[in-house]
Write a protein that holds these residues in place. Structure first.
Motif, short mmCIF file in Angstrom:
data_model
loop_
_atom_site.label_atom_id
_atom_site.label_comp_id
_atom_site.label_asym_id
_atom_site.label_seq_id
_atom_site.Cartn_x
_atom_site.Cartn_y
_atom_site.Cartn_z
N SER A 1 -5.67 3.76 -0.67
CA SER A 1 -4.74 2.77 -1.22
C SER A 1 -5.22 1.40 -0.77
O SER A 1 -5.41 1.17 0.42
CB SER A 1 -3.32 3.04 -0.72
N GLU B 1 -2.15 13.58 -3.42
CA GLU B 1 -1.94 12.88 -2.15
C GLU B 1 -2.85 11.66 -2.10
O GLU B 1 -3.94 11.65 -2.67
CB GLU B 1 -2.27 13.80 -0.98
N THR B 2 -2.40 10.63 -1.41
CA THR B 2 -3.18 9.40 -1.31
C THR B 2 -4.56 9.70 -0.74
O THR B 2 -4.68 10.31 0.32
CB THR B 2 -2.46 8.36 -0.42
N LYS C 1 0.85 -1.19 0.00
CA LYS C 1 0.00 0.00 0.00
C LYS C 1 0.88 1.23 0.00
O LYS C 1 1.93 1.26 0.64
CB LYS C 1 -0.89 0.03 1.25
N LEU C 2 0.44 2.24 -0.72
CA LEU C 2 1.13 3.52 -0.67
C LEU C 2 0.66 4.27 0.56
O LEU C 2 -0.51 4.17 0.94
CB LEU C 2 0.86 4.30 -1.94
N PHE D 1 5.40 7.92 -7.40
CA PHE D 1 4.86 8.25 -6.08
C PHE D 1 6.02 8.44 -5.10
O PHE D 1 6.86 7.55 -4.95
CB PHE D 1 3.92 7.17 -5.56
N ALA E 1 -0.31 7.27 3.39
CA ALA E 1 -1.09 8.51 3.40
C ALA E 1 -0.15 9.67 3.09
O ALA E 1 1.05 9.61 3.35
CB ALA E 1 -1.73 8.70 4.77
N GLN F 1 2.10 12.21 -5.69
CA GLN F 1 2.06 11.42 -6.92
C GLN F 1 2.09 12.32 -8.14
O GLN F 1 1.45 13.37 -8.17
CB GLN F 1 0.80 10.57 -6.97
N GLY G 1 2.15 11.81 0.92
CA GLY G 1 2.98 11.56 -0.24
C GLY G 1 2.71 12.55 -1.35
O GLY G 1 2.04 13.56 -1.17
#
Length: 144
Positions: free
Chosen positions: A135, A131-132, A5-6, A88, A8, A12, A10
């Motif tokens: 995921s 941003e996430t 999982k990516l 990411f 929270a 992209q 971050g």
């Protein structure tokens, strides 16, 4: 299958490049060089870490949501090829550094990118600093 999982937050960047069959080989070579540059010049740890990098290539369809043409589903090929790239980063600092390097000319492919765009036959679109939101890891899907 891994359970990845990516995180929270971050940052992209998602990019698509679409062009005609006559430019497909140049587009593929361009993005192959981008991947090699990424591996050689980007962080794998810390705030600037690139946590995920993915490229895919597809035949452009007039409406891909209708399904593959070979299934009789209604989508029709346009004759163009689309390459999609997703990067990411752990934080926005990683994407900031990526763009800084790009605009400083650190990637030798920048000239070819410009040349492809200069043909008037290639389109490029993207979105950055996403941003996430959600995921979902592979092991969270319920069906085998």
């Amino acid at each position: 299958m891994s359970s990845f999982k990516l995180p929270a937050g971050g940052a992209q960047a998602s990019m698509t490049m679409t062009g005609p069959a006559e430019l497909k080989d140049r587009m593929v070579a361009l993005w192959a060089s981008h991947a090699e540059w990424m591996k050689a010049s980007h962080h794998r740890g810390g705030d600037k870490a690139c946590l995920f990098y993915h490229q895919c290539i597809s035949e452009e369809m007039n409406d891909f949501t209708k399904g593959r043409p070979e299934l009789g589903a209604g989508a029709e090929p346009t004759g163009n090829t689309t390459i999609t790239v997703i990067e990411f980063y752990a934080t926005k600092a990683g994407l900031d550094e990526h763009f800084k390097l790009f605009h400083e000319g650190a990637w030798a492919g920048g000239a070819e990118f410009g040349a492809l765009m200069g043909t008037g036959k290639v389109s490029f679109a993207g979105a950055g600093y996403g941003e996430t939101l959600v995921s979902v890891a592979n092991d969270e899907f319920q069906l085998e």
